[in-house]
Design a protein around this motif. Structure first.
Motif, PDB file in Angstrom:
ATOM      1  N   HIS B  13       0.847  -1.182   0.000  1.00  0.00           N
ATOM      2  CA  HIS B  13       0.000   0.000   0.000  1.00  0.00           C
ATOM      3  C   HIS B  13       0.893   1.245   0.000  1.00  0.00           C
ATOM      4  N   ALA B  16       2.510   2.345   2.978  1.00  0.00           N
ATOM      5  CA  ALA B  16       3.457   1.403   3.592  1.00  0.00           C
ATOM      6  C   ALA B  16       4.693   1.222   2.711  1.00  0.00           C
ATOM      7  N   ARG B 327       6.491   1.471   9.788  1.00  0.00           N
ATOM      8  CA  ARG B 327       5.218   0.887  10.205  1.00  0.00           C
ATOM      9  C   ARG B 327       4.232   1.945  10.653  1.00  0.00           C
ATOM     10  N   ARG B 328       2.999   1.829  10.185  1.00  0.00           N
ATOM     11  CA  ARG B 328       1.931   2.736  10.586  1.00  0.00           C
ATOM     12  C   ARG B 328       0.898   1.979  11.386  1.00  0.00           C
ATOM     13  N   GLN B 329       0.368   2.596  12.434  1.00  0.00           N
ATOM     14  CA  GLN B 329      -0.726   1.948  13.160  1.00  0.00           C
ATOM     15  C   GLN B 329      -1.574   2.957  13.931  1.00  0.00           C
ATOM     16  N   PHE B 330      -2.834   2.969  13.658  1.00  0.00           N
ATOM     17  CA  PHE B 330      -3.817   3.849  14.303  1.00  0.00           C
ATOM     18  C   PHE B 330      -3.536   5.318  13.974  1.00  0.00           C
ATOM     19  N   ASP B 332      -3.601   9.323  15.436  1.00  0.00           N
ATOM     20  CA  ASP B 332      -3.450  10.051  16.696  1.00  0.00           C
ATOM     21  C   ASP B 332      -4.847  10.355  17.233  1.00  0.00           C
ATOM     22  N   GLU B 342      -2.472   6.848   9.071  1.00  0.00           N
ATOM     23  CA  GLU B 342      -2.117   6.306  10.388  1.00  0.00           C
ATOM     24  C   GLU B 342      -0.752   6.858  10.824  1.00  0.00           C
ATOM     25  N   ASP B 347       6.368   7.290  16.359  1.00  0.00           N
ATOM     26  CA  ASP B 347       5.968   8.589  16.906  1.00  0.00           C
ATOM     27  C   ASP B 347       5.183   8.473  18.208  1.00  0.00           C
ATOM     28  N   TYR B 348       4.833   7.243  18.608  1.00  0.00           N
ATOM     29  CA  TYR B 348       4.164   7.077  19.897  1.00  0.00           C
ATOM     30  C   TYR B 348       5.192   7.172  21.026  1.00  0.00           C
ATOM     31  N   GLY B 422       6.091  -5.138  17.941  1.00  0.00           N
ATOM     32  CA  GLY B 422       4.770  -5.752  17.864  1.00  0.00           C
ATOM     33  C   GLY B 422       4.794  -7.114  17.196  1.00  0.00           C
TER      34      GLY B 422
END
Lengths: 686, 686
Positions: B13, B16, B327-330, B332, B342, B347-348, B422
């Motif tokens: 994608h 990604a 990696r992207r997830q969720f 903010d 995402e 960045d978290y 993860g």
């Protein structure tokens, strides 16, 4: 195996006679291990364990002796053969679901049919309409089909809404078109699907035309039952690419999958339609109605995780304590006799501080898992009390933090025990290599241990908001009580000067309230960004989970009805050891929150040391009461009879297949095995 | 490998696209990676790395693609084949010792000849008399013999004086009789000896008649060169039982040994006699004279451990940072746009707090390793300063604590990085499974990480005793200065309110002095038992080692001559991040000791968060400057070009050998592989 030789008559040095050492350890504690085992597991569990064990032990296919020597492909093959044999034993002995779980636990090697029995089975049970259930259930139960559950993707894990795989409704043919538009849309990690399954529940974005333009939009991820391999040839159709993702940290016998779809067509009936459906004639969508009591099943799942964490930790602690009670190293520096025997390694305080709090944590996890299970069972009854329901709603949110803490405790605990065992801790004789590698998945699966703590923290922030809005409102749970109590007397923190069993538990609760109000202030008043607060929220969730473990341990001690007074006393010491050692590790939070006076916190290391000395004579009996069978442990260091050195040597000298080969170390020679000229063969394996 | 199919055209994608993500990360930092790489490794090292890499890469035998799929016996065979090829490349390219070490590092799979090249070689060099050296050196260098070093036993590790293996002088035949009186006397763990070696340096209790009675007593453990296998048949004599101990956590290609002797006779010349000897005519014993400058070589060894810990940690951090930047997830939670892209996982703040302090720790380890190496090199010169010699004596004792801390940081850091990744962190695509398993040996070998801290703590207690006895005495080292300074103004602790780079380092030193004096009081005044103090001594040693890491980092920053101002600034931030994050984790000790004011300690989490944000734009460039080649990393997640998902899929779909087989999951069938009727074959493998 090996020929008779001079080693046959050798025995360990008399100071290293493990059988004698353990006998002496057992004789110096009056703990009633049978009663304690019954207290922890119940007689039904212990009877089941013995019955299933008796069925498994004679079966050579479950022998673990050569397992660690096999290649990954052979590990899968062995897993398949074991799974087949397990099914045959199920039929032979009429095993129920709990028996099968017990067999899997004792075999301790995940067989490739596992997801068919668990996640696929439960997804079909939950998501099928009545008609679908009637059609599929017999095929699932007879293993006519083998199923898997395909949700996560190469690019998408926890965020289910971000899944890329699509199921587009084709009104003309009345089919769904399952498609993976990108590489990251590939299903990934899905157990049992890689090489074993014939079918899978595939979670895909349901794409339907929307609005006047008829533009395709997603109606959210929905489950579809898809045949992925021919039942006869076991080959996938050309529109499906499916396979095993390759070696990973653990679970060698499990075929975790990748799976891609190229406009793969499935009939209308493929959409599992208990909660949502598409009208085959109009293409109209019926929204899902939320399944009832999702709280309950999630809480039950979390209690299983906590109970498993307890068993895994019990295993590591059993191995470490038995071995370390036998192992001798160095003399005590203060020993006047320079020729005296060496010390048991378990008598060093630096070894005790690593292992004994974990022994205590095993019981802490147990009582919380048990409390969760009991609450869940009470709320399933028709006349469940309101208070229980409210407590369950609370537990549903906060148990995320407990999952995080419990799996961290167990995963880190295995490694702590391993290191405490020194050199032999690095060897295969621990029996911990595989359970360790397998368990390392737990801190990230079923909710990443850092990410999910937001759920517990968010719940607490909401409760604080409620309490602040209506301080005189009704309390519906213990946490409510605590937050209201804190709100009323925040200006006069207890600063406990005396740590009774009760004030210890109260101090853990006060600390939670303090940091919950701090976090609430940061978010609601200082308007801090959520991302900048994540670390504090993680700590808040951890504090809450620790408070649950301590609180449930405390309540269990108060209710204890054990007849053996030594056991009762030792469990009390374990409660204090777990709580005070945790408090010591987090002392600054206890100080800052005013839960405990600073001078009292200074005494914790001394108190912990004293508790460890009190517990020390009983530790071998305590791990005996976990009743972990040698068959399951597969550990030279942790075997019940203490014959550590005999077993280590036997595994090396008589069982290790590498020793049946003679090698040619001459670097100019193309021979690897003597006489084989097999240097080129090695290249072919790469 | 796999046929062409519809997956060939699929791409990740666009959100990604790892190559784009890393390019964008690299473009937003002006760090000069070449300069920084040179600063860390020096140009000679980087040139060597490139030169050896170029020689290894075309050699198929070093391909890692299928390594994780092989059986243990095949892993050993592959190791032997690789070792042979490495020797051939040594000859071909004229590699020196550093080149060979580099090759081993890049191949990243311990070959079975390793102990011949390292421990056996150095033991022979150090322990042989001149005559012995002349005899053995050519055989060792030509690999005419392959040697191992056999010290540890089944029942005896760290406590060398407790070894059971005996070498009894037989005056009549002028031979030594090597004998293992018990099973626990079996040599154990000895690398290269299990299947490969022809010879071993065997450490045994030298037994000689003593006194008028002529009773045999031990004159202590001494080294003997013993041939263990026939050079032609490669079989041991009947009086030796030797073999491989079997699978362990890591080091699959290494043949760690068990080895027992049954009154095995060796000639007088077998005793390596540089430092101690037995007169062949009288049996009289000449005591060992202590080898000079043992401080130096031990310190050098410890600096190598620290430098390796740095490289291992750099590897884990490189993989984690590259992957987590992609990696992207969720989204903010505070993002106003619900359809926005995402977040990058990196960045978290809950991900940063795990990985970025480890990135900083990598540099901290580097500067301390470098300082140790420089000191060692300065003291080797003939006109070394007295101060340097005193500093080296101090370092010799205290570096035990640094070994403990450095290997813990690295071993725990790998796992921390893995969990931060993860789900994919559990997969083979990390490239970390094997280095992780291998490295887990380090916290226990070469001095158990808990046990050896006593050495550092004991040194500090002795220094305190000296300072108290003569407060006005001469300071010979930095630690002396600190302890004297503390002694003079213990009643007025600094309670720093402002944390400059300098006061941070000073706070770490104050804390050490405070706890050194506390421990001194407990031992010398309160007369506490040594065992009851071990935990406090461990903490003292850790505080000292942390102070070394912080202090050396600080000095390196002060001396920095980098031309790139961004790099200089970012390294300064990394110094503060490492120091303040460590201080936060140990905040209660800093508070209790009065090193830092409590209110200032409360601000540390906020400061750490701020520093992580400052460092964040530079992290990909920072790990680039570690210059770890893809060949060594063997990581889909951590590859330089960021093609994470393409690589993961390629490994699964095109390389995984399990996918070349089709299986029969019908539980009633004896077939495992389709058409093979091979169910019984599986049994035979057990």
């Amino acid at each position: 195996m090996a020929k008779k030789d001079f080693t046959d008559d050798l025995r360990p040095h008399p100071d290293a006679d493990g059988a004698k050492k353990l006998a002496s350890e057992r004789s110096r504690s009056s703990i009633d291990t049978d009663e304690l085992a019954n207290h922890v597991f119940g007689s039904a569990y212990l009877e089941r364990q013995q019955r299933v064990l008796t069925a498994l032990e004679p079966e050579k296919i479950f022998s673990k002796a050569n397992q660690a020597n096999l290649s990954r492909p052979d590990r899968y093959k062995l897993g398949l053969a074991r799974g087949k044999r397990m099914r045959q034993l199920m039929d032979k002995h009429g095993w129920d679901e709990a028996d099968i779980l017990m067999a899997e636990y004792l075999i301790d090697d995940l067989q490739p049919y596992h997801l068919h029995l668990s996640l696929f089975n439960s997804a079909m049970r939950e998501q099928c309409s009545d008609d679908q259930r009637a059609y599929w259930t017999p095929k699932i139960e007879s293993w006519e089909i083998i199923g898997a559950y395909a949700q996560t993707e190469l690019g998408h894990g926890s965020n289910v809404r971000g899944l890329e795989c699509q199921a587009t409704w084709d009104q003309k043919t009345k089919e769904f078109v399952i498609h993976s538009p990108t590489l990251t849309a590939s299903k990934w990690w899905n157990g049992t699907l890689g090489r074993t399954a014939t079918h899978a529940v595939v979670v895909a974005q349901l794409m339907l035309p929307h609005g006047p333009s008829g533009k395709l939009v997603s109606y959210g991820p929905r489950p579809f039952i898809v045949q992925v391999r021919d039942k006869k040839t076991h080959q996938p159709p050309e529109s499906i690419a499916v396979g095993d993702i390759g070696p990973k940290y653990g679970y060698a016998p499990m075929d975790n999958a990748y799976c891609l779809f190229d406009h793969h067509r499935v009939p209308h009936s493929a959409l599992l339609s208990r909660y949502a459906s598409v009208d085959p004639d109009t293409g109209a969508y019926t929204k899902p109605t939320n399944p009832a009591s999702v709280y309950g099943s999630l809480t039950r799942g979390r209690s299983v995780i906590v109970m498993n964490a307890r068993l895994v930790l019990a295993r590591a602690v059993t191995v470490a304590i038995r071995y370390l009670a036998i192992r001798r190293q160095f003399r005590d520096r203060d020993d006047a006799n320079p020729e005296g025997p060496e010390c048991a390694v378990l008598d060093y305080s630096t070894v005790q501080i690593r292992v004994l709090p974990l022994l205590a944590a095993t019981f802490a996890l147990h009582y919380s898992g048990e409390a969760m299970r009991e609450l869940y069972e009470r709320t399933r009854s028709t006349n469940a009390l309101d208070g229980d329901q409210a407590q369950l709603a609370e537990l549903h949110s906060t148990s995320a933090g407990l999952k995080s803490l419990a799996t961290d405790l167990a995963a880190n605990g295995i490694e702590t025990c391993r290191r405490a065992m020194g050199g032999h801790g690095f060897g295969g004789g621990t029996g911990l290599i595989q359970p360790n590698a397998d368990y390392l998945s737990k801190p990230t699966v079923e909710g990443d241990n850092w990410m999910i703590t937001q759920q517990a923290a968010r719940y607490l922030l909401n409760r604080v908001e409620d309490v602040k809005k209506s301080p005189a409102g009704e309390s519906r749970s213990r946490t409510d009580d605590n937050l209201r109590d804190y709100h009323a007397r925040a200006s006069t923190p207890p600063k406990s000067r005396q740590l009774s069993d009760e004030t210890i538990a109260a101090a853990f609760e006060w600390r939670v309230s303090f940091f919950a109000f701090e976090a609430h202030r940061a978010r609601y008043i200082q308007k801090k960004s959520w991302n900048s607060m994540l670390i504090d929220l993680y700590k808040l969730s951890r504090a809450y989970a620790q408070s649950m473990l301590v609180g449930n341990f405390y309540l269990a001690m108060r209710r204890s009805t054990l007849s053996c007074s030594t056991t009762t006393e030792v469990l009390g010491d374990l409660y204090r050891l777990f709580a005070l050692n945790t408090m010591d590790a987090e002392a600054r939070e206890f100080q800052k929150s005013g839960a405990v006076a600073a001078e009292v916190l200074d005494t914790l290391p001394e108190q912990v040391l004293h508790l460890m000395q009190k517990v020390r004579p009983h530790v071998v009996k305590l791990v005996d009461s976990f009743a972990l069978p040698d068959f399951m442990l597969d550990s030279a260091l942790g075997r019940y009879d203490g014959r550590v050195y005999e077993d280590l040597f036997n595994r090396a000298h008589r069982l290790n297949p590498l020793n049946r080969l003679t090698f040619n170390p001459d670097y100019r020679s193309d021979e690897i095995v003597m006489g084989a000229k097999d240097g080129a063969d090695m290249l072919a394996k790469l």
